[in-house]
Design a protein around this motif. Structure first.
Motif, PDB file in Angstrom:
ATOM      1  N   LYS A  14       0.867  -1.254   0.014  1.00 53.84           N
ATOM      2  CA  LYS A  14       0.028  -0.153   0.035  1.00 53.84           C
ATOM      3  C   LYS A  14       0.902   1.236   0.083  1.00 53.84           C
ATOM      4  O   LYS A  14       1.723   1.612   0.910  1.00 53.84           O
ATOM      5  N   ILE A  15       0.652   2.207  -0.979  1.00 49.93           N
ATOM      6  CA  ILE A  15       1.349   3.519  -0.898  1.00 49.93           C
ATOM      7  C   ILE A  15       0.468   4.642  -1.052  1.00 49.93           C
ATOM      8  O   ILE A  15      -0.262   4.695  -1.914  1.00 49.93           O
ATOM      9  N   THR A  16       0.693   5.431   0.135  1.00 50.41           N
ATOM     10  CA  THR A  16       0.192   6.726   0.118  1.00 50.41           C
ATOM     11  C   THR A  16       1.060   7.860  -0.111  1.00 50.41           C
ATOM     12  O   THR A  16       1.872   7.876   0.646  1.00 50.41           O
ATOM     13  N   LEU A  17       1.297   8.442  -1.172  1.00 49.42           N
ATOM     14  CA  LEU A  17       2.379   9.405  -1.370  1.00 49.42           C
ATOM     15  C   LEU A  17       2.124  10.583  -0.633  1.00 49.42           C
ATOM     16  O   LEU A  17       1.090  11.219  -0.727  1.00 49.42           O
ATOM     17  N   PRO A  18       3.385  11.175  -0.165  1.00 48.51           N
ATOM     18  CA  PRO A  18       3.158  12.437   0.627  1.00 48.51           C
ATOM     19  C   PRO A  18       3.021  13.290  -0.480  1.00 48.51           C
ATOM     20  O   PRO A  18       3.317  13.202  -1.664  1.00 48.51           O
ATOM     21  N   GLN A  19       2.583  14.684   0.086  1.00 50.96           N
ATOM     22  CA  GLN A  19       2.281  15.870  -0.844  1.00 50.96           C
ATOM     23  C   GLN A  19       3.446  16.780  -0.841  1.00 50.96           C
ATOM     24  O   GLN A  19       4.076  16.952   0.288  1.00 50.96           O
ATOM     25  N   ALA A  20       3.752  17.470  -1.995  1.00 48.06           N
ATOM     26  CA  ALA A  20       4.959  18.245  -2.006  1.00 48.06           C
ATOM     27  C   ALA A  20       4.355  19.443  -2.862  1.00 48.06           C
ATOM     28  O   ALA A  20       3.622  19.430  -3.917  1.00 48.06           O
ATOM     29  N   LEU A  89      11.693   6.948  -5.983  1.00 49.03           N
ATOM     30  CA  LEU A  89      11.198   6.416  -4.743  1.00 49.03           C
ATOM     31  C   LEU A  89       9.805   6.497  -4.479  1.00 49.03           C
ATOM     32  O   LEU A  89       9.189   7.823  -4.230  1.00 49.03           O
ATOM     33  N   LYS A  90       9.119   5.681  -4.383  1.00 49.75           N
ATOM     34  CA  LYS A  90       7.612   5.732  -4.148  1.00 49.75           C
ATOM     35  C   LYS A  90       7.435   5.201  -2.966  1.00 49.75           C
ATOM     36  O   LYS A  90       7.399   4.009  -2.745  1.00 49.75           O
ATOM     37  N   VAL A  91       7.303   5.985  -1.914  1.00 48.46           N
ATOM     38  CA  VAL A  91       7.408   5.633  -0.519  1.00 48.46           C
ATOM     39  C   VAL A  91       6.250   6.113   0.118  1.00 48.46           C
ATOM     40  O   VAL A  91       5.565   7.224   0.177  1.00 48.46           O
ATOM     41  N   ASP A  92       5.598   5.078   1.093  1.00 44.42           N
ATOM     42  CA  ASP A  92       4.373   5.339   1.782  1.00 44.42           C
ATOM     43  C   ASP A  92       4.607   6.694   2.760  1.00 44.42           C
ATOM     44  O   ASP A  92       5.813   6.509   3.466  1.00 44.42           O
ATOM     45  N   GLU A  93       3.830   7.508   3.125  1.00 42.37           N
ATOM     46  CA  GLU A  93       4.156   8.882   4.016  1.00 42.37           C
ATOM     47  C   GLU A  93       4.460   8.281   5.403  1.00 42.37           C
ATOM     48  O   GLU A  93       5.096   9.039   6.185  1.00 42.37           O
ATOM     49  N   ASN A  94       3.797   7.288   5.727  1.00 38.55           N
ATOM     50  CA  ASN A  94       3.928   6.743   7.140  1.00 38.55           C
ATOM     51  C   ASN A  94       5.192   5.694   7.254  1.00 38.55           C
ATOM     52  O   ASN A  94       5.325   5.231   8.467  1.00 38.55           O
ATOM     53  N   THR A  95       5.888   5.550   6.082  1.00 35.39           N
ATOM     54  CA  THR A  95       7.259   4.637   6.510  1.00 35.39           C
ATOM     55  C   THR A  95       8.003   5.496   7.494  1.00 35.39           C
ATOM     56  O   THR A  95       8.239   6.604   7.423  1.00 35.39           O
TER      57      THR A  95
ATOM     58  N   THR B  35       5.445  12.936 -10.744  1.00 37.17           N
ATOM     59  CA  THR B  35       6.023  14.402  -9.945  1.00 37.17           C
ATOM     60  C   THR B  35       6.712  13.773  -8.884  1.00 37.17           C
ATOM     61  O   THR B  35       6.658  13.039  -8.239  1.00 37.17           O
ATOM     62  N   GLY B  36       7.904  14.786  -8.560  1.00 32.94           N
ATOM     63  CA  GLY B  36       8.644  14.560  -7.151  1.00 32.94           C
ATOM     64  C   GLY B  36       9.735  15.519  -7.142  1.00 32.94           C
ATOM     65  O   GLY B  36       9.974  16.373  -7.867  1.00 32.94           O
ATOM     66  N   THR B 130       9.129   9.802  10.425  1.00 27.75           N
ATOM     67  CA  THR B 130       8.093   9.318   9.076  1.00 27.75           C
ATOM     68  C   THR B 130       8.702   9.856   8.090  1.00 27.75           C
ATOM     69  O   THR B 130       9.192  10.964   7.893  1.00 27.75           O
ATOM     70  N   TYR B 131       8.433   9.265   6.787  1.00 26.74           N
ATOM     71  CA  TYR B 131       8.928   9.614   5.519  1.00 26.74           C
ATOM     72  C   TYR B 131       7.982  10.962   5.104  1.00 26.74           C
ATOM     73  O   TYR B 131       8.539  11.845   4.563  1.00 26.74           O
ATOM     74  N   GLY B 132       6.951  10.952   5.547  1.00 24.26           N
ATOM     75  CA  GLY B 132       5.850  12.195   5.191  1.00 24.26           C
ATOM     76  C   GLY B 132       6.501  13.455   5.791  1.00 24.26           C
ATOM     77  O   GLY B 132       6.759  14.465   4.947  1.00 24.26           O
ATOM     78  N   ARG B 133       6.941  13.344   7.027  1.00 23.51           N
ATOM     79  CA  ARG B 133       7.711  14.377   7.551  1.00 23.51           C
ATOM     80  C   ARG B 133       8.841  15.021   6.958  1.00 23.51           C
ATOM     81  O   ARG B 133       9.012  16.069   6.533  1.00 23.51           O
ATOM     82  N   TYR B 134       9.628  14.005   6.644  1.00 25.00           N
ATOM     83  CA  TYR B 134      10.911  14.358   6.020  1.00 25.00           C
ATOM     84  C   TYR B 134      10.891  14.839   4.379  1.00 25.00           C
ATOM     85  O   TYR B 134      11.222  15.959   4.236  1.00 25.00           O
ATOM     86  N   ILE B 135       9.849  14.447   3.973  1.00 27.44           N
ATOM     87  CA  ILE B 135       9.322  15.112   2.501  1.00 27.44           C
ATOM     88  C   ILE B 135       8.941  16.591   2.687  1.00 27.44           C
ATOM     89  O   ILE B 135       9.516  17.454   2.103  1.00 27.44           O
ATOM     90  N   GLU B 136       8.183  16.854   3.769  1.00 34.63           N
ATOM     91  CA  GLU B 136       7.438  18.170   4.177  1.00 34.63           C
ATOM     92  C   GLU B 136       8.801  19.208   4.568  1.00 34.63           C
ATOM     93  O   GLU B 136       8.800  20.296   3.911  1.00 34.63           O
ATOM     94  N   VAL B 137       9.814  18.660   5.189  1.00 36.35           N
ATOM     95  CA  VAL B 137      11.081  19.510   5.519  1.00 36.35           C
ATOM     96  C   VAL B 137      11.846  19.823   4.058  1.00 36.35           C
ATOM     97  O   VAL B 137      12.062  20.760   4.006  1.00 36.35           O
TER      98      VAL B 137
END
Lengths: 125, 191
Positions: A14-20, A89-95, B35-36, B130-137
């Motif tokens: 399962k992957i939910t990508l983070p937002q940027a 890298l497609k990483v789930d945001e909670n990893t 995108t990324g 968490t990876y989400g936080r890392y990306i936010e930063v």
């Protein structure tokens, strides 16, 4: 809108990508190798557990497989194109970052230095 | 003389054909644009190198730490993510003032003499972040760089960085190099 998405491979995690917001488009799709990280889907949980795992192509893999994966991806491309290859890298945001850091380290060892953190395009706050 | 009728093509199925084409292309279009955030990893360190980091003066480093609870510590003070971008921008723009980085005046084509900041952003996270936080930063730091570059582009060329020609972009990049260094993560938060 409903459109077709050509799937490169079937995701077993399962992957939910983070937002940027500061995202760039990924160019030359043929030169991109994808590395997926996330928790296994419920139907695979019995086999692979519930901890985040790495998926390369169609198979759940271990950290040591990344080197071979990059090598085989390189072999499939033209030699002149190798310096432009990107690992997405497609990483789930909670990893947790631990596993991501390990992947980055093995990519460094494999000389695959161009990476791309795949994200969804978010709106500006 | 008998009147000749103009022959007409039967066009009643034209709409059907048009709709079929329309639906075919609607369904067969891929809209999956990836995108990324693009990043370069540092090349692997040679094994014989001694593990001393190159000496960088403390005021030239903008230290960002993320702990295992996703909290931020910037320059020794805990802050919220919303303020990170502005603080990083300030760090990049102010030079040669107390507590702000040194600069080195360089001759850059198209811009002329410009004080290039020696500032380096140092990012360190925990293995439990968490990876989400890392990306936010990461995103906030890149946003800071992009805004600083945009402002300089506006000043020098009157246009935003993305709209500049390749040469001008290169000049701006030289004036404001993106230096984000990532340290090895700490092992407090476990896997």
């Amino acid at each position: 809108m409903v459109t077709t998405v050509m799937r490169e491979n079937e995701l077993k995690i399962k992957i939910t990508l983070p937002q940027a917001t500061e995202v760039k488009k990924l160019e030359k799709k043929s030169l991109v190798s994808y590395i997926y990280v996330g928790e296994p889907r419920p139907m695979y949980a019995a086999k692979f557990g519930s901890e985040p795992r790495i998926q390369l192509n169609d198979a759940i893999s271990d950290l040591v497989d990344i080197r071979d994966f990059i090598a085989s991806e390189r072999e499939a491309r033209d030699e002149a194109e190798v310096p432009f290859m990107t690992a997405s890298l497609k990483v789930d945001e909670n990893t947790k970052m631990g596993i991501v850091s390990d992947i980055k380290q093995s990519l460094r060892d494999a000389q695959a230095l161009k990476i791309n953190y795949s994200t969804r395009k978010g709106t500006k706050k | 003389m008998a009147k000749r009728e103009v022959p007409e093509i039967n066009s009643s199925s034209m709409a059907d054909i048009a709709f079929m084409l329309l639906i075919f292309f609607l369904v067969a279009t891929t809209m999956d644009i990836d995108t990324g955030l693009a990043r370069m990893l540092p090349p692997p360190a040679p094994p014989d190198i001694d593990n001393k980091a190159p000496l960088v003066q403390e005021k030239n480093i903008f230290v960002v730490l993320i702990n295992k609870n996703d909290q931020l510590l910037v320059e020794g003070r805990p802050i919220e993510l919303d303020f990170l971008k502005d603080q990083c921008k300030e760090f990049l723009q102010k030079t040669d003032q107390p507590n702000f980085p040194d600069s080195e005046t360089k001759e850059i084509s198209l811009i002329g003499r410009f004080p290039v900041s020696k500032g380096v952003v140092s990012l360190q996270n925990d293995r439990g972040t968490t990876y989400g936080r890392y990306i936010e930063v990461q995103n906030a730091l890149v946003a800071a760089y992009n805004e600083v570059r945009d402002e300089l582009s506006m000043e020098k060329f009157g246009r935003k960085f993305d709209e500049l020609s390749e040469e001008s972009q290169k000049a701006i990049k030289e004036a404001i190099p993106q230096r984000i260094s990532e340290a090895e993560p700490k092992r407090i938060g476990g896997k």
